[in-house]
Scaffold this motif. Structure first.
Motif, mmCIF file in Angstrom:
data_model
loop_
_atom_site.group_PDB
_atom_site.id
_atom_site.type_symbol
_atom_site.label_atom_id
_atom_site.label_comp_id
_atom_site.label_asym_id
_atom_site.label_seq_id
_atom_site.Cartn_x
_atom_site.Cartn_y
_atom_site.Cartn_z
ATOM 1 N N THR A 97 -8.009 14.355 1.270
ATOM 2 C CA THR A 97 -7.648 13.479 1.288
ATOM 3 C C THR A 97 -6.063 12.778 1.102
ATOM 4 O O THR A 97 -5.852 13.746 0.476
ATOM 5 C CB THR A 97 -8.153 11.920 1.358
ATOM 6 O OG1 THR A 97 -8.251 10.561 1.769
ATOM 7 C CG2 THR A 97 -8.901 11.314 0.103
ATOM 8 N N ALA A 98 -5.979 11.181 0.962
ATOM 9 C CA ALA A 98 -4.168 11.498 0.163
ATOM 10 C C ALA A 98 -4.486 10.304 -1.201
ATOM 11 O O ALA A 98 -6.126 9.301 -0.458
ATOM 12 C CB ALA A 98 -3.064 11.125 0.872
ATOM 13 N N ILE A 99 -4.214 10.340 -1.782
ATOM 14 C CA ILE A 99 -4.153 8.835 -3.410
ATOM 15 C C ILE A 99 -4.314 8.206 -1.924
ATOM 16 O O ILE A 99 -2.576 8.100 -2.181
ATOM 17 C CB ILE A 99 -3.582 9.869 -4.170
ATOM 18 C CG1 ILE A 99 -3.838 11.271 -4.946
ATOM 19 C CG2 ILE A 99 -3.150 8.106 -5.356
ATOM 20 C CD1 ILE A 99 -5.227 10.799 -5.111
ATOM 21 N N THR A 100 -4.575 6.232 -1.891
ATOM 22 C CA THR A 100 -4.319 5.653 -1.830
ATOM 23 C C THR A 100 -4.418 4.594 -2.789
ATOM 24 O O THR A 100 -5.404 4.167 -3.427
ATOM 25 C CB THR A 100 -5.015 5.324 -1.136
ATOM 26 O OG1 THR A 100 -5.097 6.159 0.852
ATOM 27 C CG2 THR A 100 -4.721 3.804 0.076
ATOM 28 N N ILE B 49 0.271 -1.088 -0.282
ATOM 29 C CA ILE B 49 0.215 -0.142 0.274
ATOM 30 C C ILE B 49 0.575 0.703 -0.012
ATOM 31 O O ILE B 49 1.535 1.471 0.606
ATOM 32 C CB ILE B 49 -1.327 0.023 1.406
ATOM 33 C CG1 ILE B 49 -1.917 -1.099 1.478
ATOM 34 C CG2 ILE B 49 -1.225 1.661 1.500
ATOM 35 C CD1 ILE B 49 -2.577 -1.288 2.360
ATOM 36 N N SER B 50 0.067 2.076 -0.453
ATOM 37 C CA SER B 50 1.104 3.698 -1.127
ATOM 38 C C SER B 50 0.445 4.966 -0.932
ATOM 39 O O SER B 50 -1.096 4.442 -0.748
ATOM 40 C CB SER B 50 1.457 3.541 -1.846
ATOM 41 O OG SER B 50 2.802 4.964 -2.022
ATOM 42 N N ARG B 51 0.261 5.559 0.364
ATOM 43 C CA ARG B 51 -0.449 7.033 0.835
ATOM 44 C C ARG B 51 0.567 8.200 -0.271
ATOM 45 O O ARG B 51 1.754 8.486 0.456
ATOM 46 C CB ARG B 51 -1.043 7.220 1.961
ATOM 47 C CG ARG B 51 -2.246 6.195 2.126
ATOM 48 C CD ARG B 51 -2.715 6.525 3.841
ATOM 49 N NE ARG B 51 -2.851 8.096 3.467
ATOM 50 C CZ ARG B 51 -3.795 9.272 4.461
ATOM 51 N NH1 ARG B 51 -4.173 8.510 5.429
ATOM 52 N NH2 ARG B 51 -4.053 10.372 4.396
ATOM 53 N N ILE B 52 -0.087 8.304 -1.334
ATOM 54 C CA ILE B 52 0.774 9.772 -1.698
ATOM 55 C C ILE B 52 -0.284 11.432 -1.298
ATOM 56 O O ILE B 52 -1.146 11.476 -1.385
ATOM 57 C CB ILE B 52 0.139 9.338 -3.230
ATOM 58 C CG1 ILE B 52 0.785 8.553 -3.621
ATOM 59 C CG2 ILE B 52 1.584 11.060 -4.153
ATOM 60 C CD1 ILE B 52 0.334 7.237 -4.336
ATOM 61 N N SER B 53 0.643 12.217 -0.194
ATOM 62 C CA SER B 53 -0.470 13.134 -0.110
ATOM 63 C C SER B 53 0.322 13.829 -0.520
ATOM 64 O O SER B 53 0.825 14.213 -1.556
ATOM 65 C CB SER B 53 0.575 13.789 1.367
ATOM 66 O OG SER B 53 -0.128 14.463 2.434
ATOM 67 N N PHE B 54 -1.242 15.081 -0.693
ATOM 68 C CA PHE B 54 -0.623 16.440 -1.583
ATOM 69 C C PHE B 54 -1.481 17.392 -0.960
ATOM 70 O O PHE B 54 -2.211 18.375 -1.582
ATOM 71 C CB PHE B 54 -1.796 16.601 -2.549
ATOM 72 C CG PHE B 54 -3.708 16.266 -2.260
ATOM 73 C CD1 PHE B 54 -4.594 16.377 -1.917
ATOM 74 C CD2 PHE B 54 -3.677 14.467 -2.667
ATOM 75 C CE1 PHE B 54 -5.248 16.620 -1.356
ATOM 76 C CE2 PHE B 54 -5.022 13.650 -1.720
ATOM 77 C CZ PHE B 54 -6.004 14.836 -2.027
ATOM 78 N N ALA C 192 5.262 6.764 -7.274
ATOM 79 C CA ALA C 192 4.848 5.743 -6.180
ATOM 80 C C ALA C 192 4.279 4.022 -6.360
ATOM 81 O O ALA C 192 4.842 3.029 -6.390
ATOM 82 C CB ALA C 192 3.738 6.144 -5.713
ATOM 83 N N ILE C 193 3.736 4.501 -7.505
ATOM 84 C CA ILE C 193 3.261 2.998 -8.868
ATOM 85 C C ILE C 193 4.814 2.912 -9.286
ATOM 86 O O ILE C 193 4.732 1.255 -9.660
ATOM 87 C CB ILE C 193 2.880 3.634 -9.501
ATOM 88 C CG1 ILE C 193 0.979 4.533 -9.169
ATOM 89 C CG2 ILE C 193 2.326 2.378 -11.018
ATOM 90 C CD1 ILE C 193 0.563 5.008 -10.022
ATOM 91 N N ARG C 194 5.722 3.763 -9.864
ATOM 92 C CA ARG C 194 6.917 3.346 -9.906
ATOM 93 C C ARG C 194 7.253 1.715 -8.911
ATOM 94 O O ARG C 194 8.131 0.336 -9.025
ATOM 95 C CB ARG C 194 7.689 3.583 -10.452
ATOM 96 C CG ARG C 194 8.292 4.002 -11.676
ATOM 97 C CD ARG C 194 8.826 4.780 -12.296
ATOM 98 N NE ARG C 194 9.038 5.843 -11.827
ATOM 99 C CZ ARG C 194 7.994 7.555 -11.769
ATOM 100 N NH1 ARG C 194 7.559 7.035 -12.647
ATOM 101 N NH2 ARG C 194 9.089 8.489 -11.269
#
Length: 134
Positions: A127-130, A43-48, A69-71
């Motif tokens: 929110t963040a992208i998860t 799992i990865s959370r990308i904050s914006f 994050a996807i890479r």
């Protein structure tokens, strides 16, 4: 009259029981929460939170963050160090799946930013992208 008292008693009992079911016990306040996570899911959370997504540069920065994050996620999930065709195909499928998860979240985040920029409010929560991958 007995029937009305019976219904009233049942209603009072239901409300009282519901209150106990909804309110947490006092002793639970100091207990730690235990979260069980499937170790086979990455799992990865990308904050914006620091970005202005109403601007072109903010959107570009978010897309770069999500791409990075996807890479990273897909490298971990597929073992991209292996140069075989099968591994490259898995990596491509992984990236496609991850972008399919991220794209609608990015659209909602940008929509929220544009709504706030134009009206000062938005009905879309921040929110963040998860992204999660098996």
């Amino acid at each position: 009259m007995e029937y009305v008292r019976f219904i009233s008693a049942c209603a009072a009992f239901s409300v009282a029981a519901g209150g106990f079911a909804v309110s947490p016990p006092a002793f639970a306040k100091n207990r730690p929460a235990v979260v069980v996570v499937n170790p086979d899911i990455v799992i990865s959370r990308i904050s914006f939170a620091d970005l202005n997504l109403a601007s072109v540069s903010g959107k570009a920065t978010l897309n770069r963050r999500v791409g990075g994050a996807i890479r990273s996620l897909c490298s971990e999930a597929t073992g991209v160090d292996d140069p075989s065709f099968a591994t490259r195909a898995k990596d491509k499928k992984c990236r496609s799946s991850a972008w399919n998860q991220a794209a609608p979240q990015i659209e909602r985040a940008v929509g929220r930013a544009l709504g706030i920029a134009s009206t000062g409010t938005s009905t879309i929560g921040a929110t963040a992208i998860t992204i999660d991958l098996p």
